[in-house]
Every structure is written in C-alpha cells, then in structure tokens.
Enzyme design. Structure first.
Site, mmCIF file in Angstrom:
data_model
loop_
_atom_site.group_PDB
_atom_site.id
_atom_site.type_symbol
_atom_site.label_atom_id
_atom_site.label_comp_id
_atom_site.label_asym_id
_atom_site.label_seq_id
_atom_site.Cartn_x
_atom_site.Cartn_y
_atom_site.Cartn_z
ATOM 1 N N LYS A 1 -10.440 0.738 -1.831
ATOM 2 C CA LYS A 1 -10.336 0.618 -0.383
ATOM 3 C C LYS A 1 -10.827 1.926 0.239
ATOM 4 O O LYS A 1 -10.384 3.007 -0.148
ATOM 5 C CB LYS A 1 -8.900 0.337 0.051
ATOM 6 C CG LYS A 1 -8.373 -1.026 -0.404
ATOM 7 C CD LYS A 1 -7.028 -1.338 0.242
ATOM 8 C CE LYS A 1 -6.477 -2.660 -0.241
ATOM 9 N NZ LYS A 1 -5.219 -3.039 0.463
ATOM 10 N N LYS B 1 -7.186 3.796 -2.950
ATOM 11 C CA LYS B 1 -7.649 3.934 -1.566
ATOM 12 C C LYS B 1 -7.867 5.401 -1.236
ATOM 13 O O LYS B 1 -7.117 6.263 -1.689
ATOM 14 C CB LYS B 1 -6.602 3.306 -0.629
ATOM 15 C CG LYS B 1 -6.940 3.295 0.838
ATOM 16 C CD LYS B 1 -5.836 2.538 1.579
ATOM 17 C CE LYS B 1 -5.983 2.595 3.079
ATOM 18 N NZ LYS B 1 -4.886 1.867 3.752
ATOM 19 N N ASP C 1 0.869 -1.177 0.000
ATOM 20 C CA ASP C 1 0.000 0.000 0.000
ATOM 21 C C ASP C 1 0.905 1.227 0.000
ATOM 22 O O ASP C 1 1.505 1.563 1.021
ATOM 23 C CB ASP C 1 -0.890 -0.028 1.243
ATOM 24 C CG ASP C 1 -1.893 1.132 1.291
ATOM 25 O OD1 ASP C 1 -1.661 2.144 0.599
ATOM 26 O OD2 ASP C 1 -2.882 1.019 2.032
#
Length: 262
Positions: free
Chosen positions: A203, A171, A107
C-alpha cells in the site's frame, strides 16, 4: 477523457480508482463525514477498493456501505494509529474490537521507534499478536512509517519482519509525518515482497495527491511484478484527495475546488 493524457494513462487512471483506499482519520471526524466518504466511494466510474476509519466508526461505515449495496468495498480499521505504540496488548485489543465490529481489514502502525532503538523483536511480536487477533478471514496491513525509518537497511528489516510476522500488506506511511511515501522506500518494500514470491501486497500512502504522483508508484510496481499484479488484492493507494484528480483526468469532474460530491 482529458486529452492531456494518453490512452495508456487513461487506462491506468481508471484502474487506480479501483485501488484507492479512501481515508477518514482525523480527530474531528463525525458520523456524517464517514457516511459522506462511503457515498463518495461509489464513484461514477466504479467503486474504490476500501475505506479506512478509526475502529469506533467501523460499524457505521459497514452499515452505510451495505445500505448503498456496495458490499465489496472493504472497511479497514486503523489501529495503533498514528504513533505506533509498542504496547502489544493494546494493539491486539484494538484489533479484536475492530474485527468484532465488522472490519474486513486491519491496518496496524508498526512500532517503528523500537526498531530505531535497535529492537526488532517488539515490532514482530506486535504484528504477530495483531495477526492472531485478526483471525483467519481479516487481512492485516502493517504501516511502517518509512519516512521516519529513513535508512534503507532499516526499512528492509521492518518490511521483512512484518512479512515474517503475518502481514498481508505492507504500507509506506500513515501520512501524518513530514516525510511520507518515497520512491526509494517503495522500491525497498517491493524487493522485500519479491523475496517471498510476491505473496504479500503493498500500500502506497502519504503525499500522493495527483495521478502523476500515483503513476510513479504504479509504474514501479508493474515493472517489478507485471501489470497483472495491479489488483486490489495486491496494491492499494491510500489517498483520499487523489480521487478528485483521477476523476478530473478522466473527464468526470471539471478542474476546480470540490467537496464530497460529483
């Protein structure tokens, strides 16, 4: 089951547990805290999707999960976190180290400040470098820090750039800023995913603490792509505190203060 929620909400709350990305991303995290989170990830109603840690804790987390016989819970390593540096080599190096340590996913925080200054290329190059460092088996999430990007067109540009550069997920936020996830940003991101035929996941993270908070985003996602899209391969919710509320709603926990055990 909590009688305050209906059957549809109960089903959605149960599904949400399997979409959770539990996070331990504090400067004072310890080995014991990481192990406790791994234990918490195996809930009475089934496992969460993933846990997210700093690269230095990846090996510990993977080992703890394997000892718990939960190999399907993914370990996500947060890199370039939380400030979104524009240093491409540093982000790629962090990524390679995390993959070597056993991360299932990376991430990376998008260098949003360079985009705000008018330069989109640095962000795309950084994402592409991390994509290469991941190799073919490790999935890549790009955190856009939409609360700082703010402008809808800027959020759309960042989303498109991340997808074009190899993101498997985009995200909303690190959760470390004043404005985190918002429904407006989520809608823009979902539209950018629709542009590529739903081939990239999303996300939601930042300020999502209750089932009702999560429900807004899950309902929005279902409305855009259908209920079949609500799987951990396409949707995650980055929110450690949400787990307790879901378990309360589902009658597993009594309301009140809770630690890391059930």
């Amino acid at each position: 089951m909590n009688t305050d929620i209906n059957a549809d909400d109960e089903q959605l709350a149960r599904r949400a547990i399997g979409l959770l990305d539990l996070m331990a991303l504090n400067a004072d995290d310890t080995d014991q805290r990481i192990i406790g989170m791994c234990q918490r990830a195996l809930t009475p109603l089934g496992p969460v999707a993933s846990i997210c840690v700093y690269p230095k804790f990846v090996l510990l987390a993977r080992t703890a999960l394997d000892r718990l016989r939960t190999p399907d819970i993914r370990v996500v390593a947060a890199v370039n976190f939380p400030y979104g540096s524009a240093n491409i080599e540093s982000a790629a190096s962090e990524t390679r180290a995390a993959v070597m340590a056993g991360a299932d996913e990376i991430d990376v925080v998008y260098p949003f400040r360079t985009l705000l200054s008018g330069d989109q290329q640095v962000g795309m190059d950084l994402v592409a470098a991390c994509r290469d460092a991941c190799g073919p088996r490790t999935r890549l999430t790009v955190t856009l820090e939409t609360g700082d990007l703010r402008d809808p067109q800027t959020i759309l540009d960042a989303s498109r750039g991340a997808i074009l550069s190899g993101a498997d997920f985009i995200k909303t936020s690190t959760g470390k800023v004043v404005v985190s996830a918002t429904p407006q940003a989520a809608r823009i991101m979902l539209e950018s995913i629709a542009e590529v035929g739903g081939q990239v996941g999303i996300k939601f993270a930042g300020g999502i603490r209750t089932f009702q908070d999560a429900k807004k985003y899950l309902d929005m996602t279902q409305a855009r792509f259908g209920p079949h899209w609500l799987t951990a391969e396409r949707v995650r919710i980055g929110a450690s505190s949400l787990l307790d509320d879901l378990l309360i709603q589902l009658g597993v926990l009594a309301p009140g203060p809770h630690g890391n055990c059930y």
